[in-house]
Design a protein around this motif. Structure first.
Motif, PDB file in Angstrom:
ATOM      1  N   ILE A 221      10.223  21.364  31.459  1.00 36.00           N
ATOM      2  CA  ILE A 221      11.523  21.128  32.104  1.00 36.00           C
ATOM      3  C   ILE A 221      12.693  21.712  31.319  1.00 36.00           C
ATOM      4  CG2 ILE A 221      10.639  18.999  33.117  1.00 36.00           C
ATOM      5  CD1 ILE A 221      12.476  17.492  31.135  1.00 36.00           C
ATOM      6  N   MET A 222      12.445  22.315  30.167  1.00 38.89           N
ATOM      7  CA  MET A 222      13.548  22.823  29.335  1.00 38.89           C
ATOM      8  C   MET A 222      14.291  23.954  30.038  1.00 38.89           C
ATOM      9  SD  MET A 222      11.492  25.150  26.554  1.00 38.89           S
ATOM     10  CE  MET A 222      10.644  26.661  27.086  1.00 38.89           C
ATOM     11  N   LEU A 223      15.527  24.145  29.640  1.00 40.72           N
ATOM     12  CA  LEU A 223      16.305  25.298  30.088  1.00 40.72           C
ATOM     13  C   LEU A 223      15.869  26.498  29.266  1.00 40.72           C
ATOM     14  CD1 LEU A 223      18.748  26.332  31.815  1.00 40.72           C
ATOM     15  CD2 LEU A 223      20.153  25.895  29.793  1.00 40.72           C
ATOM     16  N   HIS A 224      15.398  27.545  29.924  1.00 41.00           N
ATOM     17  CA  HIS A 224      14.862  28.694  29.202  1.00 41.00           C
ATOM     18  C   HIS A 224      15.945  29.380  28.370  1.00 41.00           C
ATOM     19  CE1 HIS A 224      13.035  32.737  28.628  1.00 41.00           C
ATOM     20  NE2 HIS A 224      11.923  32.021  28.549  1.00 41.00           N
ATOM     21  N   ARG A 225      15.532  29.961  27.255  1.00 40.70           N
ATOM     22  CA  ARG A 225      16.486  30.554  26.319  1.00 40.70           C
ATOM     23  C   ARG A 225      17.338  31.653  26.959  1.00 40.70           C
ATOM     24  NH1 ARG A 225      12.048  33.796  22.579  1.00 40.70           N
ATOM     25  NH2 ARG A 225      11.262  35.182  24.203  1.00 40.70           N
ATOM     26  N   SER A 226      16.812  32.336  27.990  1.00 42.69           N
ATOM     27  CA  SER A 226      17.580  33.396  28.642  1.00 42.69           C
ATOM     28  C   SER A 226      18.790  32.855  29.386  1.00 42.69           C
ATOM     29  CB  SER A 226      16.675  34.170  29.611  1.00 42.69           C
ATOM     30  OG  SER A 226      16.199  33.315  30.631  1.00 42.69           O
ATOM     31  N   ARG A 227      18.828  31.550  29.626  1.00 46.19           N
ATOM     32  CA  ARG A 227      19.929  30.961  30.390  1.00 46.19           C
ATOM     33  C   ARG A 227      20.796  30.034  29.538  1.00 46.19           C
ATOM     34  NH1 ARG A 227      16.706  27.972  34.731  1.00 46.19           N
ATOM     35  NH2 ARG A 227      18.751  27.592  35.683  1.00 46.19           N
ATOM     36  N   ILE A 228      20.559  30.036  28.223  1.00 50.41           N
ATOM     37  CA  ILE A 228      21.341  29.167  27.345  1.00 50.41           C
ATOM     38  C   ILE A 228      22.691  29.814  27.028  1.00 50.41           C
ATOM     39  CG2 ILE A 228      21.440  28.041  25.085  1.00 50.41           C
ATOM     40  CD1 ILE A 228      18.434  27.928  25.055  1.00 50.41           C
ATOM     41  N   GLU A 229      23.757  29.054  27.173  1.00 43.64           N
ATOM     42  CA  GLU A 229      25.091  29.514  26.785  1.00 43.64           C
ATOM     43  C   GLU A 229      25.309  29.180  25.307  1.00 43.64           C
ATOM     44  OE1 GLU A 229      29.814  28.843  27.930  1.00 43.64           O
ATOM     45  OE2 GLU A 229      28.223  27.831  29.060  1.00 43.64           O
ATOM     46  N   MET A 230      25.672  30.179  24.514  1.00 44.93           N
ATOM     47  CA  MET A 230      25.810  29.989  23.071  1.00 44.93           C
ATOM     48  C   MET A 230      27.177  30.429  22.582  1.00 44.93           C
ATOM     49  SD  MET A 230      22.177  31.381  21.603  1.00 44.93           S
ATOM     50  CE  MET A 230      20.600  30.897  22.298  1.00 44.93           C
ATOM     51  N   ILE A 231      27.518  29.982  21.372  1.00 44.74           N
ATOM     52  CA  ILE A 231      28.766  30.374  20.713  1.00 44.74           C
ATOM     53  C   ILE A 231      28.429  31.206  19.487  1.00 44.74           C
ATOM     54  CG2 ILE A 231      30.732  29.524  19.377  1.00 44.74           C
ATOM     55  CD1 ILE A 231      30.901  27.170  21.215  1.00 44.74           C
ATOM     56  N   ASN A 232      29.134  32.338  19.367  1.00 45.24           N
ATOM     57  CA  ASN A 232      28.973  33.182  18.184  1.00 45.24           C
ATOM     58  C   ASN A 232      29.890  32.664  17.088  1.00 45.24           C
ATOM     59  OD1 ASN A 232      28.697  35.171  16.276  1.00 45.24           O
ATOM     60  ND2 ASN A 232      29.024  36.874  17.702  1.00 45.24           N
ATOM     61  N   ALA A 233      29.291  32.279  15.958  1.00 44.93           N
ATOM     62  CA  ALA A 233      30.086  31.718  14.861  1.00 44.93           C
ATOM     63  C   ALA A 233      31.119  32.709  14.340  1.00 44.93           C
ATOM     64  CB  ALA A 233      29.167  31.277  13.721  1.00 44.93           C
ATOM     65  N   ALA A 234      30.904  34.004  14.585  1.00 47.08           N
ATOM     66  CA  ALA A 234      31.833  35.020  14.085  1.00 47.08           C
ATOM     67  C   ALA A 234      33.059  35.192  14.975  1.00 47.08           C
ATOM     68  CB  ALA A 234      31.104  36.365  13.953  1.00 47.08           C
ATOM     69  N   ASP A 235      33.077  34.587  16.150  1.00 50.84           N
ATOM     70  CA  ASP A 235      34.221  34.704  17.049  1.00 50.84           C
ATOM     71  C   ASP A 235      35.426  33.971  16.467  1.00 50.84           C
ATOM     72  OD1 ASP A 235      32.751  36.185  18.798  1.00 50.84           O
ATOM     73  OD2 ASP A 235      32.346  34.530  20.204  1.00 50.84           O
ATOM     74  N   SER A 236      36.588  34.382  16.929  1.00 45.06           N
ATOM     75  CA  SER A 236      37.819  33.736  16.472  1.00 45.06           C
ATOM     76  C   SER A 236      37.951  32.352  17.082  1.00 45.06           C
ATOM     77  CB  SER A 236      39.029  34.580  16.865  1.00 45.06           C
ATOM     78  OG  SER A 236      39.152  34.633  18.284  1.00 45.06           O
ATOM     79  N   ALA A 237      38.852  31.541  16.505  1.00 45.75           N
ATOM     80  CA  ALA A 237      39.056  30.185  17.008  1.00 45.75           C
ATOM     81  C   ALA A 237      39.536  30.212  18.455  1.00 45.75           C
ATOM     82  CB  ALA A 237      40.060  29.449  16.127  1.00 45.75           C
ATOM     83  N   GLN A 238      40.419  31.167  18.775  1.00 48.17           N
ATOM     84  CA  GLN A 238      40.918  31.251  20.153  1.00 48.17           C
ATOM     85  C   GLN A 238      39.789  31.569  21.131  1.00 48.17           C
ATOM     86  OE1 GLN A 238      42.306  32.634  17.529  1.00 48.17           O
ATOM     87  NE2 GLN A 238      44.482  32.033  17.460  1.00 48.17           N
ATOM     88  N   GLU A 239      38.897  32.480  20.756  1.00 50.58           N
ATOM     89  CA  GLU A 239      37.784  32.844  21.633  1.00 50.58           C
ATOM     90  C   GLU A 239      36.815  31.669  21.822  1.00 50.58           C
ATOM     91  OE1 GLU A 239      37.197  37.618  20.886  1.00 50.58           O
ATOM     92  OE2 GLU A 239      36.490  36.225  19.335  1.00 50.58           O
ATOM     93  N   ILE A 240      36.569  30.959  20.726  1.00 45.76           N
ATOM     94  CA  ILE A 240      35.666  29.813  20.803  1.00 45.76           C
ATOM     95  C   ILE A 240      36.276  28.715  21.674  1.00 45.76           C
ATOM     96  CG2 ILE A 240      34.601  27.950  19.471  1.00 45.76           C
ATOM     97  CD1 ILE A 240      34.289  29.960  17.171  1.00 45.76           C
ATOM     98  N   TYR A 331       5.631  29.211  16.285  1.00 41.37           N
ATOM     99  CA  TYR A 331       6.099  30.169  15.291  1.00 41.37           C
ATOM    100  C   TYR A 331       7.554  29.943  14.908  1.00 41.37           C
ATOM    101  CZ  TYR A 331       1.859  32.513  16.832  1.00 41.37           C
ATOM    102  OH  TYR A 331       0.549  32.798  17.153  1.00 41.37           O
ATOM    103  N   GLY A 332       8.187  28.934  15.498  1.00 44.34           N
ATOM    104  CA  GLY A 332       9.577  28.638  15.197  1.00 44.34           C
ATOM    105  C   GLY A 332      10.562  29.434  16.022  1.00 44.34           C
ATOM    106  N   ALA A 333      10.062  30.207  16.987  1.00 41.69           N
ATOM    107  CA  ALA A 333      10.945  31.011  17.830  1.00 41.69           C
ATOM    108  C   ALA A 333      11.566  30.135  18.908  1.00 41.69           C
ATOM    109  CB  ALA A 333      10.174  32.160  18.468  1.00 41.69           C
ATOM    110  N   LEU A 334      12.847  30.364  19.177  1.00 45.65           N
ATOM    111  CA  LEU A 334      13.558  29.581  20.177  1.00 45.65           C
ATOM    112  C   LEU A 334      12.987  29.822  21.564  1.00 45.65           C
ATOM    113  CD1 LEU A 334      16.033  27.739  20.793  1.00 45.65           C
ATOM    114  CD2 LEU A 334      17.333  29.849  21.197  1.00 45.65           C
ATOM    115  N   GLN A 335      12.694  28.732  22.280  1.00 44.41           N
ATOM    116  CA  GLN A 335      12.158  28.818  23.629  1.00 44.41           C
ATOM    117  C   GLN A 335      13.137  28.307  24.683  1.00 44.41           C
ATOM    118  OE1 GLN A 335       8.995  30.230  24.332  1.00 44.41           O
ATOM    119  NE2 GLN A 335       9.417  30.824  22.216  1.00 44.41           N
ATOM    120  N   GLY A 336      13.968  27.333  24.305  1.00 43.34           N
ATOM    121  CA  GLY A 336      14.910  26.776  25.265  1.00 43.34           C
ATOM    122  C   GLY A 336      15.593  25.560  24.693  1.00 43.34           C
ATOM    123  N   LEU A 337      16.229  24.794  25.557  1.00 45.13           N
ATOM    124  CA  LEU A 337      16.861  23.548  25.115  1.00 45.13           C
ATOM    125  C   LEU A 337      16.621  22.470  26.161  1.00 45.13           C
ATOM    126  CD1 LEU A 337      19.701  22.779  26.748  1.00 45.13           C
ATOM    127  CD2 LEU A 337      20.584  24.696  25.450  1.00 45.13           C
TER     128      LEU A 337
END
Length: 445
Positions: A221-240, A331-337
């Motif tokens: 039932i997990m949400l597949h990794r291809s559909r996960i919305e993520m935040i890039n830690a390198a983005d600026s505060a305004q972008e985040i 193997y520790g690879a991300l599959q989903g959430l």
């Protein structure tokens, strides 16, 4: 005078013997009815209802629960008692009728005893016992417990002989096994109740969904990794901040460099609280936000294996007081959430609020020609629940996955397949994903 007196005494003795034998036969038939009704009542009574009566103080119900824990011992003792009284009653009836009717008395005794045993010692008590199973079981539990104690040595010998004979033919018996598991018994009762119109479909689905949690894994039932919305830690505060404001989710994974490298999870409240503090404590909020680091406010990521059962994961969520976990493979690879809401939806159905996007992913649309249009990412379980179908979900989780598994290839738009009593047509495809399918029952024309 002496001869006449002797004759009269002989006749009187024969009459007394006749009535004593008849009374004994009648008494044995009563015992036979008791044993037959007791067997039916104790085996047909619901242990759940007996437990409810016992909790209310019924000693008989509590005793019935105790003696039905070992059904083999119970049935062996009752059958032994029933056969003893039936055989004895038949023997006495045969002797009685033979003394009255001669050789033809055997046939008459057989006919009479068959009718008496069938009506008064089998059908009548068993009908009553089935109609009032729990009440009857509570009432007979005391005498039957005594019978079990008396016949225990003989029953133990019979059980040993039976198992020995079965072992010769390669049959192994487990005295602790149940013919039907509790879950299967409940599921069968719910499905039967639904088919008879007693149990609503929604109620059946909720209870079965709760029962299935221990049998299903987060991978299903997990949400597949291809559909996960993520935040890039390198983005600026305004972008985040902008991304979080426009997101439909309150918790988002944070990655550094590679989306596979998840370093934390940010909660919208923590982010807004931190940026608000920076802005209000500085004379120049825009400059202060430049020093903001998301790594300072994000939470440590919570990883779980994809083989974790939904039942266990729900307990972990409640214990750890968190609602969000990232799923990884061996193997520790991300599959989903997966979230707590995802697990709860398996019980109560789809949960939506005002922030959920308007999507047809979890809906089934019926066209005028009787075809059902579904999203390829819809799970087989959700479709089965929505349509009351029984498509197999052992080899795939989604409808698209089922079609690919059966076709043994990635179909193109327009291709049609028929399996499991349905016709599947690929309506849309994006890269290697089947995004929309048309399904129709083959027997629907």
């Amino acid at each position: 005078m002496d001869d006449a007196s002797s004759a009269l005494m002989g006749v009187a003795a024969m009459d007394a013997a006749f009535w004593i034998t008849a009374a004994a036969i009648l008494g044995l038939l009563v015992f036979s009815a008791f044993f037959s009704g007791s067997e039916t009542a104790l085996t047909a009574a619901s242990r759940g209802k007996l437990r409810g009566l016992a909790d209310k103080g019924s000693r008989g119900a509590e005793r019935a629960l105790e003696i039905t824990e070992d059904n083999e011992k119970l049935i062996g003792s009752v059958l032994l008692g029933n056969n003893l009284v039936n055989i004895l009653a038949t023997s006495l009836t045969t002797a009685l009728f033979t003394s009255v009717f001669g050789d033809s008395g055997v046939a008459i005794a057989t006919l009479v005893m068959t009718l008496l045993v069938l009506i008064f010692a089998e059908v009548l008590p068993k009908t009553y016992a089935i109609t009032n199973a729990e009440t009857a079981a509570s009432r007979v539990s005391g005498p039957i417990a005594f019978v079990i104690a008396i016949f225990a040595p003989v029953v133990a010998l019979v059980r040993w002989l039976v198992r020995g004979v079965l072992r010769i033919f390669g049959v192994r018996t487990d005295p602790d096994s149940q013919i039907l598991a509790v879950r299967e018994e409940i599921a069968g009762a719910l499905n039967l109740g639904h088919s008879e119109g007693v149990v609503e479909k929604e109620d059946r689905d909720r209870i079965l969904g709760a029962l299935d949690l221990g049998e299903r894994t987060v991978e299903e039932i997990m949400l597949h990794r291809s559909r996960i919305e993520m935040i890039n830690a390198a983005d600026s505060a305004q972008e985040i901040l902008s991304q979080c404001l426009h997101s439909n989710h309150t918790r988002l994974p944070v990655y550094e460099g590679d989306p596979e490298n998840i370093v934390g999870t940010i909660h919208a409240k923590d982010l807004f609280r931190a940026t608000y503090t920076l802005a209000t404590n500085s004379e120049n909020p825009a400059e202060a936000l430049k020093d903001f680091k998301i790594t300072d406010v994000m939470m440590k990521p919570y990883f779980i294996p994809d083989t974790t059962s939904l039942d266990e994961q729900m307990r972990q969520f409640l214990h750890m007081r968190t609602h969000f976990a990232l799923v990884v493979d061996e193997y520790g690879a991300l599959q989903g959430l997966i979230t707590l809401e995802d697990i709860l939806e398996e019980i109560v159905g789809e949960i939506t609020d005002e922030f959920d996007p308007a999507t047809a992913e979890h809906t089934v649309r019926k066209t005028e020609d009787g075809t059902f249009v579904v999203d390829g990412a819809m799970t087989i379980r959700d479709l089965n629940r929505a349509m009351d179908w029984s498509l197999p979900d052992e080899e795939a989780n989604t409808i698209a996955g089922l079609v690919i598994h059966e076709a043994q290839t990635i179909p193109t738009v327009g291709q049609v397949f028929s399996f499991h009593g349905f016709r599947f047509e690929v309506a849309a495809r994006k890269e290697n994903r089947l995004t929309r399918l048309r399904i129709r029952l083959l027997n629907a024309g």
